[in-house]
Structure formats: structure tokens, C-alpha cells
Scaffold this motif. Structure first.
Motif, PDB file in Angstrom:
ATOM      1  N   GLU A  36       0.803  -1.168  -0.002  1.00 53.55           N
ATOM      2  CA  GLU A  36      -0.071   0.168  -0.072  1.00 53.55           C
ATOM      3  C   GLU A  36       0.969   1.367  -0.029  1.00 53.55           C
ATOM      4  OE1 GLU A  36      -3.245  -0.051   2.810  1.00 53.55           O
ATOM      5  OE2 GLU A  36      -4.007  -1.913   1.949  1.00 53.55           O
ATOM      6  N   GLN A  37       2.163   1.237   0.541  1.00 54.05           N
ATOM      7  CA  GLN A  37       3.072   2.352   0.363  1.00 54.05           C
ATOM      8  C   GLN A  37       3.767   2.350  -0.886  1.00 54.05           C
ATOM      9  OE1 GLN A  37       5.626   1.648   3.904  1.00 54.05           O
ATOM     10  NE2 GLN A  37       4.011   2.214   5.203  1.00 54.05           N
ATOM     11  N   GLY A  38       3.409   1.627  -1.884  1.00 58.14           N
ATOM     12  CA  GLY A  38       4.163   1.581  -2.983  1.00 58.14           C
ATOM     13  C   GLY A  38       5.489   1.222  -3.144  1.00 58.14           C
ATOM     14  N   LYS A  39       5.842   0.433  -2.161  1.00 56.38           N
ATOM     15  CA  LYS A  39       7.301   0.013  -2.241  1.00 56.38           C
ATOM     16  C   LYS A  39       7.542  -0.968  -3.467  1.00 56.38           C
ATOM     17  CE  LYS A  39       8.350   1.580   1.939  1.00 56.38           C
ATOM     18  NZ  LYS A  39       9.067   2.720   2.153  1.00 56.38           N
ATOM     19  N   THR A  40       8.893  -0.905  -3.835  1.00 53.86           N
ATOM     20  CA  THR A  40       9.039  -1.596  -5.273  1.00 53.86           C
ATOM     21  C   THR A  40       9.919  -3.052  -4.931  1.00 53.86           C
ATOM     22  OG1 THR A  40      11.102  -0.432  -5.718  1.00 53.86           O
ATOM     23  CG2 THR A  40       9.190   0.322  -6.495  1.00 53.86           C
ATOM     24  N   ASN A  41      10.404  -3.154  -3.665  1.00 48.88           N
ATOM     25  CA  ASN A  41      11.230  -4.564  -3.436  1.00 48.88           C
ATOM     26  C   ASN A  41      10.256  -5.224  -2.649  1.00 48.88           C
ATOM     27  OD1 ASN A  41      13.196  -6.231  -3.139  1.00 48.88           O
ATOM     28  ND2 ASN A  41      14.245  -5.355  -1.596  1.00 48.88           N
ATOM     29  N   LEU A  42       9.381  -6.338  -3.562  1.00 51.53           N
ATOM     30  CA  LEU A  42       8.356  -7.110  -2.887  1.00 51.53           C
ATOM     31  C   LEU A  42       8.595  -8.326  -3.450  1.00 51.53           C
ATOM     32  CD1 LEU A  42       5.168  -4.573  -3.684  1.00 51.53           C
ATOM     33  CD2 LEU A  42       6.297  -4.865  -1.399  1.00 51.53           C
ATOM     34  N   ASN A  43       8.130  -9.254  -2.618  1.00 53.85           N
ATOM     35  CA  ASN A  43       8.258 -10.668  -3.023  1.00 53.85           C
ATOM     36  C   ASN A  43       6.709 -10.964  -3.815  1.00 53.85           C
ATOM     37  OD1 ASN A  43       7.119 -13.496  -2.506  1.00 53.85           O
ATOM     38  ND2 ASN A  43       8.942 -13.741  -1.342  1.00 53.85           N
ATOM     39  N   MET A  44       7.148 -11.488  -5.099  1.00 55.89           N
ATOM     40  CA  MET A  44       5.964 -11.686  -5.851  1.00 55.89           C
ATOM     41  C   MET A  44       5.071 -12.684  -5.634  1.00 55.89           C
ATOM     42  SD  MET A  44       7.781 -10.921  -9.750  1.00 55.89           S
ATOM     43  CE  MET A  44       7.138 -12.438 -10.385  1.00 55.89           C
ATOM     44  N   GLU A  45       5.541 -13.749  -4.733  1.00 51.70           N
ATOM     45  CA  GLU A  45       4.557 -14.872  -4.261  1.00 51.70           C
ATOM     46  C   GLU A  45       3.855 -14.289  -3.205  1.00 51.70           C
ATOM     47  OE1 GLU A  45       5.059 -18.886  -1.613  1.00 51.70           O
ATOM     48  OE2 GLU A  45       6.634 -18.330  -2.441  1.00 51.70           O
ATOM     49  N   LYS A  46       4.143 -13.277  -2.232  1.00 51.18           N
ATOM     50  CA  LYS A  46       3.452 -12.461  -1.259  1.00 51.18           C
ATOM     51  C   LYS A  46       2.531 -11.767  -2.025  1.00 51.18           C
ATOM     52  CE  LYS A  46       5.736 -14.580   2.073  1.00 51.18           C
ATOM     53  NZ  LYS A  46       4.926 -15.519   3.105  1.00 51.18           N
ATOM     54  N   VAL A  47       2.963 -11.102  -2.853  1.00 50.96           N
ATOM     55  CA  VAL A  47       1.792 -10.075  -3.658  1.00 50.96           C
ATOM     56  C   VAL A  47       0.548 -10.839  -4.326  1.00 50.96           C
ATOM     57  CG1 VAL A  47       1.699  -8.318  -5.630  1.00 50.96           C
ATOM     58  CG2 VAL A  47       3.594  -8.443  -4.000  1.00 50.96           C
ATOM     59  N   ASN A  48       1.008 -11.931  -4.891  1.00 51.37           N
ATOM     60  CA  ASN A  48       0.079 -12.922  -5.499  1.00 51.37           C
ATOM     61  C   ASN A  48      -1.029 -13.295  -4.315  1.00 51.37           C
ATOM     62  OD1 ASN A  48       0.071 -12.971  -8.218  1.00 51.37           O
ATOM     63  ND2 ASN A  48       1.821 -14.220  -8.203  1.00 51.37           N
ATOM     64  N   LEU A  49      -0.309 -13.687  -2.903  1.00 49.75           N
ATOM     65  CA  LEU A  49      -1.311 -14.100  -1.960  1.00 49.75           C
ATOM     66  C   LEU A  49      -2.372 -12.900  -1.794  1.00 49.75           C
ATOM     67  CD1 LEU A  49       0.997 -16.036   0.447  1.00 49.75           C
ATOM     68  CD2 LEU A  49      -0.817 -16.892  -1.130  1.00 49.75           C
ATOM     69  N   VAL A  50      -1.942 -11.526  -1.760  1.00 49.80           N
ATOM     70  CA  VAL A  50      -2.651 -10.443  -1.528  1.00 49.80           C
ATOM     71  C   VAL A  50      -3.648 -10.518  -2.484  1.00 49.80           C
ATOM     72  CG1 VAL A  50      -2.705  -8.158  -1.317  1.00 49.80           C
ATOM     73  CG2 VAL A  50      -1.047  -9.356  -0.042  1.00 49.80           C
ATOM     74  N   LEU A  51      -3.181 -10.366  -3.824  1.00 50.14           N
ATOM     75  CA  LEU A  51      -4.099 -10.259  -4.920  1.00 50.14           C
ATOM     76  C   LEU A  51      -5.054 -11.107  -5.216  1.00 50.14           C
ATOM     77  CD1 LEU A  51      -1.519  -8.945  -7.644  1.00 50.14           C
ATOM     78  CD2 LEU A  51      -3.372  -7.567  -6.595  1.00 50.14           C
ATOM     79  N   MET A  52      -4.585 -12.570  -4.611  1.00 53.05           N
ATOM     80  CA  MET A  52      -5.778 -13.722  -4.878  1.00 53.05           C
ATOM     81  C   MET A  52      -6.976 -13.341  -4.110  1.00 53.05           C
ATOM     82  SD  MET A  52      -4.244 -17.310  -5.058  1.00 53.05           S
ATOM     83  CE  MET A  52      -2.458 -17.184  -4.027  1.00 53.05           C
ATOM     84  N   MET A  53      -6.924 -12.441  -3.013  1.00 59.69           N
ATOM     85  CA  MET A  53      -8.012 -12.179  -2.281  1.00 59.69           C
ATOM     86  C   MET A  53      -9.284 -11.606  -3.106  1.00 59.69           C
ATOM     87  SD  MET A  53      -7.691 -13.229   0.892  1.00 59.69           S
ATOM     88  CE  MET A  53      -8.638 -12.060   1.914  1.00 59.69           C
ATOM     89  N   PHE A  54      -8.534 -10.776  -4.173  1.00 53.79           N
ATOM     90  CA  PHE A  54      -9.787 -10.053  -5.216  1.00 53.79           C
ATOM     91  C   PHE A  54      -9.801 -10.937  -6.518  1.00 53.79           C
ATOM     92  CE2 PHE A  54      -7.216  -6.874  -2.565  1.00 53.79           C
ATOM     93  CZ  PHE A  54      -8.174  -6.589  -1.669  1.00 53.79           C
ATOM     94  N   GLY A  55      -9.381 -11.886  -6.459  1.00 52.84           N
ATOM     95  CA  GLY A  55      -9.414 -12.821  -7.830  1.00 52.84           C
ATOM     96  C   GLY A  55      -8.458 -12.386  -8.862  1.00 52.84           C
ATOM     97  N   HIS A  56      -7.134 -11.825  -8.496  1.00 50.77           N
ATOM     98  CA  HIS A  56      -6.183 -11.192  -9.469  1.00 50.77           C
ATOM     99  C   HIS A  56      -5.162 -12.110  -9.085  1.00 50.77           C
ATOM    100  CE1 HIS A  56      -9.472  -8.200  -9.869  1.00 50.77           C
ATOM    101  NE2 HIS A  56      -8.862  -7.759 -10.915  1.00 50.77           N
ATOM    102  N   GLU A  57      -3.957 -11.886  -9.938  1.00 50.36           N
ATOM    103  CA  GLU A  57      -2.701 -12.282  -9.987  1.00 50.36           C
ATOM    104  C   GLU A  57      -1.787 -11.390 -10.535  1.00 50.36           C
ATOM    105  OE1 GLU A  57      -2.764 -15.865 -13.014  1.00 50.36           O
ATOM    106  OE2 GLU A  57      -2.140 -16.401 -11.027  1.00 50.36           O
ATOM    107  N   LEU A  58      -0.470 -11.480 -10.318  1.00 45.11           N
ATOM    108  CA  LEU A  58       0.631 -10.713 -11.380  1.00 45.11           C
ATOM    109  C   LEU A  58       0.841 -11.666 -12.409  1.00 45.11           C
ATOM    110  CD1 LEU A  58       3.103  -9.680  -8.667  1.00 45.11           C
ATOM    111  CD2 LEU A  58       1.653  -8.197  -9.883  1.00 45.11           C
ATOM    112  N   VAL A  59       0.838 -11.014 -13.730  1.00 44.23           N
ATOM    113  CA  VAL A  59       0.849 -11.577 -14.832  1.00 44.23           C
ATOM    114  C   VAL A  59       1.701 -10.403 -15.688  1.00 44.23           C
ATOM    115  CG1 VAL A  59      -0.794 -13.292 -14.556  1.00 44.23           C
ATOM    116  CG2 VAL A  59      -1.311 -10.880 -15.861  1.00 44.23           C
ATOM    117  N   PRO A  60       2.739 -11.131 -16.767  1.00 49.95           N
ATOM    118  CA  PRO A  60       3.339 -10.345 -17.541  1.00 49.95           C
ATOM    119  C   PRO A  60       2.341  -9.847 -18.692  1.00 49.95           C
ATOM    120  CG  PRO A  60       3.965 -12.574 -18.064  1.00 49.95           C
ATOM    121  CD  PRO A  60       3.134 -12.622 -16.874  1.00 49.95           C
TER     122      PRO A  60
END
Length: 70
Positions: A36-60
């Protein structure tokens, strides 16, 4: 909309605090705060866990010609 705004808006729309949201997503509170603070050094697996809560995922996705940086 960027990732930080997306997560914050969605989390607030379902009425969850950062802590409650982190617990439901199965991540540490610091992960939600960093996203939420817009940090750029994030673990993609953790970000995907968060996005899954909304039915989304990181994709190229392809970058449009106007956004390419070579």
C-alpha cells in the motif's frame, strides 16, 4: 491504477483493516503495508497471495509503444 491504490481501495471497500486483511490473506502485516505504500522491492509470491483475495494475480503484460523504455 497502480498496485498500491488497487490493494488499498479494494481492502477498504470490503471494510478490513490492514491487519485483518493480512491475516485473511496469509501474509505478514508488513507485506500489506509495503504494498500500500508503493514499495518496489516486494516478494511476488506474497503479492500474489494478497491479489488472490480479489481474484487477481501478477502476470506479464505487453507494454504499449508509448510506455516502452529501451
Amino acid at each position: 491504477m497502480n498496485l498500491a491504490a488497487f490493494v488499498k481501495e479494494r481492502r477498504k471497500s470490503v471494510g478490513l483493516t490492514q491487519l485483518a486483511f493480512a491475516e485473511r490473506a496469509g501474509v505478514a502485516l508488513t507485506v500489506v503495508r509495503k504494498i500500500e505504500q508503493g514499495k518496489t522491492n516486494l516478494n511476488m509470491e506474497k503479492v500474489n497471495l494478497v491479489l488472490m483475495m480479489f481474484g487477481h494475480e501478477l502476470v506479464p503484460v505487453p507494454i504499449s509503444n508509448s510506455k516502452k523504455q529501451l
